[in-house]
Design an enzyme around this catalytic site. Structure first.
Site, PDB file in Angstrom:
ATOM      1  N   SER A 239       0.986  -1.159  -0.490  1.00 32.91           N
ATOM      2  CA  SER A 239       0.124   0.162  -0.149  1.00 32.91           C
ATOM      3  C   SER A 239       1.027   1.648   0.352  1.00 32.91           C
ATOM      4  O   SER A 239       1.727   1.647  -1.034  1.00 32.91           O
ATOM      5  CB  SER A 239      -1.061   0.379   1.322  1.00 32.91           C
ATOM      6  OG  SER A 239      -2.196   1.204   1.144  1.00 32.91           O
TER       7      SER A 239
ATOM      8  N   GLU B  90      -2.197  -2.448  -7.836  1.00 31.82           N
ATOM      9  CA  GLU B  90      -2.808  -2.924  -7.180  1.00 31.82           C
ATOM     10  C   GLU B  90      -3.611  -1.544  -6.796  1.00 31.82           C
ATOM     11  O   GLU B  90      -2.334  -0.911  -7.140  1.00 31.82           O
ATOM     12  CB  GLU B  90      -2.779  -3.688  -6.527  1.00 31.82           C
ATOM     13  CG  GLU B  90      -1.851  -3.686  -4.849  1.00 31.82           C
ATOM     14  CD  GLU B  90      -2.158  -2.860  -3.913  1.00 31.82           C
ATOM     15  OE1 GLU B  90      -3.860  -3.010  -3.947  1.00 31.82           O
ATOM     16  OE2 GLU B  90      -1.792  -2.911  -3.314  1.00 31.82           O
TER      17      GLU B  90
ATOM     18  N   HIS C 186      -4.300  -5.425  -1.431  1.00 33.19           N
ATOM     19  CA  HIS C 186      -5.369  -5.344  -0.359  1.00 33.19           C
ATOM     20  C   HIS C 186      -6.590  -6.035  -0.360  1.00 33.19           C
ATOM     21  O   HIS C 186      -7.359  -6.422   0.499  1.00 33.19           O
ATOM     22  CB  HIS C 186      -6.310  -4.211  -0.400  1.00 33.19           C
ATOM     23  CG  HIS C 186      -5.431  -2.798  -0.203  1.00 33.19           C
ATOM     24  ND1 HIS C 186      -4.255  -2.383  -1.422  1.00 33.19           N
ATOM     25  CD2 HIS C 186      -5.437  -1.986   0.507  1.00 33.19           C
ATOM     26  CE1 HIS C 186      -3.921  -1.449  -0.680  1.00 33.19           C
ATOM     27  NE2 HIS C 186      -4.170  -1.415   0.255  1.00 33.19           N
TER      28      HIS C 186
END
Length: 308
Positions: free
Chosen positions: A116, A213, A278
């Site tokens: 992330s 992502e 995630h």
């Protein structure tokens, strides 16, 4: 793009530091994560400012200086074998300029784990330190605490990396068929776009297998990020693309046509729904390792284990 230097694997009793590089860390999740690590026969130590809150900005875990100091101290501590980020959110870009990269390079290689917002650190560690890093679950992350598959894949990567040199996507399929060979890199799409042009990011993805992502983004925003990377030439020469999760984004049927439109013209294999990021049960992907992608089979084969 060259293969990066691989850190050493962990052994029972290894000391691992947990640091907060980005958003605030819930104490109960931190404690649960530490229990998991102790169950792996690791010796987790918590950086001094992990549970801090920024005095003005409630989306940050402590001040930029404190977060940077924790990361640098953990990395430069010779007794620490790995640094695990506690969670993502936002904040790495605010503190990455405060790190003493010469001191961190002198400290030698060790393992960094996160994803992330930690995408910015993956890029910085590749550019500034030339090190393989692990895009994987974080110590206070929900998936790490509650999903056995995510836990086990990270554990195997840390302790027995030769057992996970073949990664098969559950439900993954080819958006564009073919095989590709290159160096793994990538992470959160919005962070890669935000990092473009900074001193801590690669100049391009040429020669790489790019993993993408994101979370909580509308389709037009993801379109914007990809378009920016296309317009800057950052995607020129990429060998293949792996698409992970798009958690809390628009329904995939809505999102997919945009991904086809933006990525289909690259002329390289693209595999979708590969199971990193995630999503529940996310696999750990080593950035900086050479690998081969078979998009039709949904299989990624590492040329060497993630860690030595």
């Amino acid at each position: 793009m060259n293969e990066l230097r691989r850190p050493r694997r962990l052994a029972p009793g290894a000391r691992v530091a947990v640091v907060a590089t980005s958003g605030p860390v819930p104490e109960e999740r931190l404690q649960a994560g530490l229990d998991v690590l102790r169950g792996w026969d690791l010796d987790p130590v918590v950086a001094p400012h992990v549970l801090d809150r920024h005095p003005e900005f409630d989306y940050l875990a402590g001040t930029d200086a404190a977060r940077a100091a924790d990361l640098q101290a953990a990395w430069c501590d010779p007794s620490v074998d790995a640094v695990l980020c506690a969670r993502g959110g936002y904040g790495v870009q605010r503190m990455v300029d405060l790190l003493d990269w010469e001191a961190m390079r002198a400290a030698g290689p060790k393992v960094l784990v996160g994803f992330s917002d930690v995408t910015a650190l993956h890029e910085a560690f590749a550019v500034r330190l030339g090190l393989v890093t692990l895009h994987g679950p974080m110590a206070a992350g929900v998936d790490f605490l509650k999903n056995g598959r995510a836990q086990e894949h990270l554990r195997a990567t840390l302790f027995a990396p030769e057992t996970v040199t073949v990664v098969t996507a559950e439900g993954g399929r080819a958006m564009v068929p073919g095989r590709a060979h290159g160096v793994l890199l990538g992470g959160c799409l919005s962070l890669l776009a935000a990092e473009a042009g900074t001193p801590y990011a690669r100049r391009s993805a040429a020669g790489g297998l790019l993993c993408l992502e994101d979370v909580g983004e509308e389709t037009y925003r993801l379109d914007r990020y990809l378009t920016q990377l296309l317009r800057t030439g950052w995607l020129d020469g990429v060998r293949g693309v792996l698409l992970g999760s798009w958690e809390n984004c628009d329904a995939y049927d809505t999102l997919r046509p945009m991904l086809v439109d933006r990525l289909g013209g690259l002329g390289v294999p693209v595999v979708e729904e590969f199971g990193f990021g995630h999503c529940a049960g996310a696999v750990t992907v080593p950035f900086g390792v050479v690998a081969e992608l078979d998009a039709e089979a949904g299989v990624l084969t590492l040329a060497a284990p993630a860690l030595t």
